[in-house]
Design a protein around this motif. Sequence first.
Motif, mmCIF file in Angstrom:
data_model
loop_
_atom_site.group_PDB
_atom_site.id
_atom_site.type_symbol
_atom_site.label_atom_id
_atom_site.label_comp_id
_atom_site.label_asym_id
_atom_site.label_seq_id
_atom_site.Cartn_x
_atom_site.Cartn_y
_atom_site.Cartn_z
ATOM 1 N N LEU A 163 -1.956 44.825 14.197
ATOM 2 C CA LEU A 163 -3.340 45.169 14.507
ATOM 3 C C LEU A 163 -3.584 46.654 14.320
ATOM 4 N N THR A 164 -4.798 46.959 13.956
ATOM 5 C CA THR A 164 -5.215 48.356 13.919
ATOM 6 C C THR A 164 -5.479 48.821 15.352
ATOM 7 N N PRO A 165 -5.475 50.110 15.617
ATOM 8 C CA PRO A 165 -5.767 50.594 16.971
ATOM 9 C C PRO A 165 -7.096 50.073 17.523
ATOM 10 N N ALA A 166 -8.094 49.971 16.675
ATOM 11 C CA ALA A 166 -9.400 49.473 17.132
ATOM 12 C C ALA A 166 -9.316 48.005 17.526
ATOM 13 N N GLU A 167 -8.622 47.199 16.727
ATOM 14 C CA GLU A 167 -8.459 45.781 17.053
ATOM 15 C C GLU A 167 -7.653 45.591 18.340
ATOM 16 N N GLU A 168 -6.608 46.388 18.493
ATOM 17 C CA GLU A 168 -5.792 46.298 19.703
ATOM 18 C C GLU A 168 -6.601 46.677 20.937
ATOM 19 N N ASP A 169 -7.405 47.723 20.821
ATOM 20 C CA ASP A 169 -8.252 48.133 21.944
ATOM 21 C C ASP A 169 -9.267 47.053 22.283
ATOM 22 N N SER A 170 -9.815 46.391 21.267
ATOM 23 C CA SER A 170 -10.785 45.317 21.492
ATOM 24 C C SER A 170 -10.149 44.143 22.246
ATOM 25 N N ILE A 171 -8.928 43.793 21.848
ATOM 26 C CA ILE A 171 -8.247 42.688 22.527
ATOM 27 C C ILE A 171 -7.961 43.036 23.982
ATOM 28 N N TRP A 172 -7.551 44.282 24.218
ATOM 29 C CA TRP A 172 -7.259 44.680 25.585
ATOM 30 C C TRP A 172 -8.517 44.686 26.461
ATOM 31 N N GLN A 173 -9.648 44.984 25.904
ATOM 32 C CA GLN A 173 -10.900 44.922 26.665
ATOM 33 C C GLN A 173 -11.189 43.483 27.107
ATOM 34 N N VAL A 174 -10.915 42.541 26.196
ATOM 35 C CA VAL A 174 -11.111 41.127 26.546
ATOM 36 C C VAL A 174 -10.127 40.698 27.631
ATOM 37 N N ILE A 175 -8.876 41.143 27.517
ATOM 38 C CA ILE A 175 -7.862 40.795 28.507
ATOM 39 C C ILE A 175 -8.224 41.368 29.879
ATOM 40 N N ILE A 176 -8.683 42.607 29.898
ATOM 41 C CA ILE A 176 -9.080 43.229 31.171
ATOM 42 C C ILE A 176 -10.242 42.471 31.807
ATOM 43 N N GLY A 177 -11.212 42.067 30.986
ATOM 44 C CA GLY A 177 -12.334 41.284 31.510
ATOM 45 C C GLY A 177 -11.892 39.947 32.069
ATOM 46 N N GLN A 178 -10.915 39.307 31.415
ATOM 47 C CA GLN A 178 -10.423 38.022 31.891
ATOM 48 C C GLN A 178 -9.635 38.187 33.193
ATOM 49 N N VAL B 60 -7.004 31.310 34.615
ATOM 50 C CA VAL B 60 -5.607 31.731 34.460
ATOM 51 C C VAL B 60 -5.064 31.299 33.100
ATOM 52 N N HIS B 61 -5.322 30.056 32.725
ATOM 53 C CA HIS B 61 -4.833 29.564 31.423
ATOM 54 C C HIS B 61 -5.468 30.336 30.263
ATOM 55 N N THR B 62 -6.727 30.711 30.421
ATOM 56 C CA THR B 62 -7.370 31.524 29.381
ATOM 57 C C THR B 62 -6.690 32.886 29.275
ATOM 58 N N LEU B 63 -6.365 33.486 30.417
ATOM 59 C CA LEU B 63 -5.681 34.776 30.413
ATOM 60 C C LEU B 63 -4.296 34.668 29.779
ATOM 61 N N ILE B 64 -3.586 33.615 30.081
ATOM 62 C CA ILE B 64 -2.266 33.397 29.477
ATOM 63 C C ILE B 64 -2.389 33.280 27.958
ATOM 64 N N GLY B 65 -3.393 32.553 27.489
ATOM 65 C CA GLY B 65 -3.614 32.402 26.053
ATOM 66 C C GLY B 65 -3.903 33.734 25.383
ATOM 67 N N LEU B 66 -4.679 34.600 26.047
ATOM 68 C CA LEU B 66 -4.974 35.915 25.474
ATOM 69 C C LEU B 66 -3.714 36.772 25.360
ATOM 70 N N HIS B 67 -2.870 36.730 26.381
ATOM 71 C CA HIS B 67 -1.623 37.493 26.336
ATOM 72 C C HIS B 67 -0.718 37.003 25.194
ATOM 73 N N LYS B 68 -0.643 35.706 25.035
ATOM 74 C CA LYS B 68 0.207 35.154 23.969
ATOM 75 C C LYS B 68 -0.300 35.579 22.596
ATOM 76 N N ARG B 69 -1.606 35.553 22.411
ATOM 77 C CA ARG B 69 -2.178 35.968 21.131
ATOM 78 C C ARG B 69 -1.910 37.444 20.868
ATOM 79 N N TYR B 70 -1.993 38.232 21.929
ATOM 80 C CA TYR B 70 -1.740 39.667 21.747
ATOM 81 C C TYR B 70 -0.280 39.915 21.376
ATOM 82 N N LEU B 71 0.638 39.259 22.065
ATOM 83 C CA LEU B 71 2.056 39.451 21.775
ATOM 84 C C LEU B 71 2.415 38.970 20.374
#
Length: 237
Positions: free
Chosen positions: A119-134, A102-113
Motif C-alpha cells: 500500500l501507498t502511505p495514503a492508502e494505509e492511512d485511509s485503511i487505518w481511519q476505517v479501522i479506528i472508526g470500527q 467485532v467480526h467486521t473489525l477482525i476482517g479489517l485487520h486481516k485485510r490490512y495485514l
Amino acid sequence: MAAVRRGAACLRFLRKHVNVLFSNGKPAVHRLSKWTGITHRHVVFLSVGGGLCAVPFRQTESLSHESLIRRAASLVTDSSSTFLSQTTLALLDAFTQYSKAVHTLIGLHKRYLASLGKLTPAEEDSIWQVIIGQRAEVNERVNECKSFESSWFNAVKLCETAAEAAYNSGAEQASVTVMTNIQLATSQVEDARKISVNADKMLAEAKVMEVEKMTAYSSTQENDDEEEIPEAYLRED
C-alpha cells in the motif's frame, strides 16, 4: 289517556288473578306464599302505567378482598413479564450487533495485514481511519450491551418479586407463568452472551496475530535496510 287505560287493564288483570288465588283455598295460598318468597329475594318491582310489574334479576356476588388482591397480583406479573420481554429483546439485539461489529473489525485487520508492503502511505492511512472508526463502534456496542444488561437484571428481579407476591396471594398459576418466562429469557441471554464471548476470543486472537505479523514485517524491513547500507558504502569506494 292511553297510559290510564293500560294501567286500568293491568289492575283488572291483577285483581282477577288475586281473586282466583284466594278463592281456591290452601293450595292457592301455598302457591302464593311460595311466589312471595321468591319475590322478596329475586324480583324488583317497577311501576308501569300505574300498575306494578315484577322483573326478575340475578344477584351479583360481591368480590372479596382476597380475590381482588389475586387479580392485582396477576396484573403485576403480566406487567413485569412485559418489561422482561422488552429488555430481553433489547439485550439480545445488542449482543448481536456487538458480535457483528467485532467480526467486521477482525476482517479489517486481516485485510490490512494481508496488504502489508503493498500500500501507498495514503492508502494505509485511509485503511487505518476505517479501522479506528470500527473500533469506536465496537466500544459503543459494548456500552450498549452493559446498559441493556443492567435493565435486564432489574427486570428479572422485578419478575421474581412479582412471582413471589402472586404465589403468596394465591395466584399460583400467575407465579408459575412468570417464573417460566424468567427461565426462558435467561436461557436466551446466555446463548447470546456465548456468541459475544466467542467474538471476543476471536478478536483477541486477531490482535495477537497482528502483533506477530507486524513484528515479523518490521524485522524484515530492518534486515533489508542493513543489507542496503554496505552496498552503498561499496559503491562510494
